[in-house]
Design an enzyme around this catalytic site. Structure first.
Site, PDB file in Angstrom:
ATOM      1  N   HIS A 110      -5.611   5.815  42.455  1.00  0.00           N
ATOM      2  CA  HIS A 110      -5.638   5.782  43.924  1.00  0.00           C
ATOM      3  C   HIS A 110      -5.313   7.168  44.466  1.00  0.00           C
ATOM      4  CE1 HIS A 110      -6.105   1.464  43.831  1.00  0.00           C
ATOM      5  NE2 HIS A 110      -6.199   1.452  45.145  1.00  0.00           N
ATOM      6  N   ASP A 124      -3.345  -1.579  44.091  1.00  0.00           N
ATOM      7  CA  ASP A 124      -4.125  -2.807  44.353  1.00  0.00           C
ATOM      8  C   ASP A 124      -3.387  -4.076  43.926  1.00  0.00           C
ATOM      9  OD1 ASP A 124      -6.119  -1.312  45.408  1.00  0.00           O
ATOM     10  OD2 ASP A 124      -7.614  -1.741  43.861  1.00  0.00           O
ATOM     11  N   GLU A 128      -5.479   1.105  38.663  1.00  0.00           N
ATOM     12  CA  GLU A 128      -6.632   1.917  39.048  1.00  0.00           C
ATOM     13  C   GLU A 128      -6.175   3.164  39.794  1.00  0.00           C
ATOM     14  OE1 GLU A 128      -8.850   0.351  42.410  1.00  0.00           O
ATOM     15  OE2 GLU A 128     -10.736   0.915  41.450  1.00  0.00           O
ATOM     16  N   HIS A 151      -8.249  -6.048  44.991  1.00  0.00           N
ATOM     17  CA  HIS A 151      -9.153  -5.114  44.295  1.00  0.00           C
ATOM     18  C   HIS A 151     -10.557  -5.684  44.378  1.00  0.00           C
ATOM     19  CE1 HIS A 151     -10.511  -2.342  41.149  1.00  0.00           C
ATOM     20  NE2 HIS A 151     -10.809  -3.336  40.351  1.00  0.00           N
ATOM     21  N   GLU A 176      -4.911   1.702  52.890  1.00  0.00           N
ATOM     22  CA  GLU A 176      -3.962   1.519  51.783  1.00  0.00           C
ATOM     23  C   GLU A 176      -2.810   2.513  51.879  1.00  0.00           C
ATOM     24  OE1 GLU A 176      -6.262  -0.336  48.006  1.00  0.00           O
ATOM     25  OE2 GLU A 176      -6.845   1.713  48.494  1.00  0.00           O
ATOM     26  N   GLU A 203     -13.413  -5.137  43.245  1.00  0.00           N
ATOM     27  CA  GLU A 203     -14.260  -5.371  42.070  1.00  0.00           C
ATOM     28  C   GLU A 203     -13.981  -6.717  41.397  1.00  0.00           C
ATOM     29  OE1 GLU A 203     -12.910  -2.532  42.950  1.00  0.00           O
ATOM     30  OE2 GLU A 203     -14.063  -0.802  42.270  1.00  0.00           O
ATOM     31  N   HIS A 260     -11.303   3.316  49.909  1.00  0.00           N
ATOM     32  CA  HIS A 260     -10.464   3.309  48.705  1.00  0.00           C
ATOM     33  C   HIS A 260      -9.417   4.425  48.735  1.00  0.00           C
ATOM     34  CE1 HIS A 260      -9.217   2.888  44.569  1.00  0.00           C
ATOM     35  NE2 HIS A 260      -9.411   4.177  44.412  1.00  0.00           N
TER      36      HIS A 260
END
Ligand code: ZN
Ligand code: MN
Length: 262
Positions: free
Chosen positions: A37, A46, A35, A121, A183, A123, A178
């Site tokens: 980032h 992630d 994904e 992650h 992170e 989701e 995010h």
């Protein structure tokens, strides 16, 4: 040092561990995504974050780490920028549930009946729940008993004290984090060579309506794909996160699987 990674073991070594007298080791399955980032963090963030943490938690609980699931459910605009960004390669929910269920079932069939779904992650969350539910149902029908599955998102273990280190001005929300301060900080600490430090984005947090639109309305999504400023990220903050969550999650897993004190 002895490896905790299942993919680096032989079947003979793994079988011996699965048949240990005091019960099988906890297997941590890191679940991530490919994904976007932002312009500064790698697509695999992630997946790397839970893998890095799992490899530090496993030795503390006599546990093992299964190969990371590097693909996950689709990136969502409000929590990951959205699946339309180049490099977001995701699975349909039904595919993802089937994948996780199959992995759980085979681990359990081989006696590795203590399994942790260790998510990086957001989701993935409900689909992990569904996979665990369907796996338990299938295993029960096969007569594979005493299987226990624990699911957690590592970020939920950050204490208020660590949050204060990360966000002296207060946390906006984990969704808007995010590719932002947390992170970026952990990656600066654990894999600085993968962070494009000159490209760390700054900018106001994304402002989304409360409803969701399909097809996705990309207008409220910041161009960078980062949902709030990552400017204040640092390796020191990342070190504080790792130093706190590793022992705390190890203790939580010991409690969840009723292993007793270390
Ligand atoms: Zn992420
Ligand atoms: Mn994500």
């Amino acid at each position: 040092m002895e490896t905790v990674r299942i993919d680096e073991m032989t079947w003979v070594e793994l079988e011996a561990k699965a048949k240990a007298l005091h019960g099988p080791p906890i297997v941590i399955l890191p679940t991530g995504a490919l994904e976007q980032h932002g312009p500064h963090l790698p697509l695999g963030t992630d997946a790397m974050m839970p893998r890095f943490l799992a490899e530090r938690i496993a030795p503390e609980i006599g546990g093992l780490v299964a190969p990371t699931l590097s693909y996950g459910f689709k990136s969502q605009p409000k929590s990951g920028g959205g699946n339309h960004f180049p490099g977001c390669v995701s699975l349909d929910a039904s595919t993802y549930i089937a994948l996780v269920k199959d992995v759980i079932c085979d681990l359990a069939r081989h006696g590795l009946s203590r399994i942790t779904l260790f998510d990086g992650h957001m989701e993935n969350q409900w689909f992990l729940t569904e996979a665990a539910d369907l796996a338990l149902r299938a295993l029960k029908a096969e007569g594979v008993a005493d299987v226990k599955i624990v699911k957690l998102g590592y970020w939920t273990y950050l204490t208020k004290a660590t949050e204060d280190v990360l966000f002296p001005e207060g946390l906006l929300s984990w969704e808007l984090e995010h590719a932002a301060v947390m992170e970026t900080s952990v990656m600066l600490h654990l894999a600085p060579e993968l962070v494009r430090q000159d490209l760390i984005p700054d900018g106001p947090p994304a402002a989304f309506p409360l409803y969701d639109v399909y097809p996705v309305d990309t207008r409220p999504i910041p161009e960078t794909g980062v949902l709030s400023s990552a400017k204040s990220a640092s390796a020191e903050k990342g070190r504080a996160v790792v130093a706190q969550v590793v022992p705390d999650i190890a203790a939580a897993l010991r409690e969840a699987f009723e292993l007793g004190e270390a």
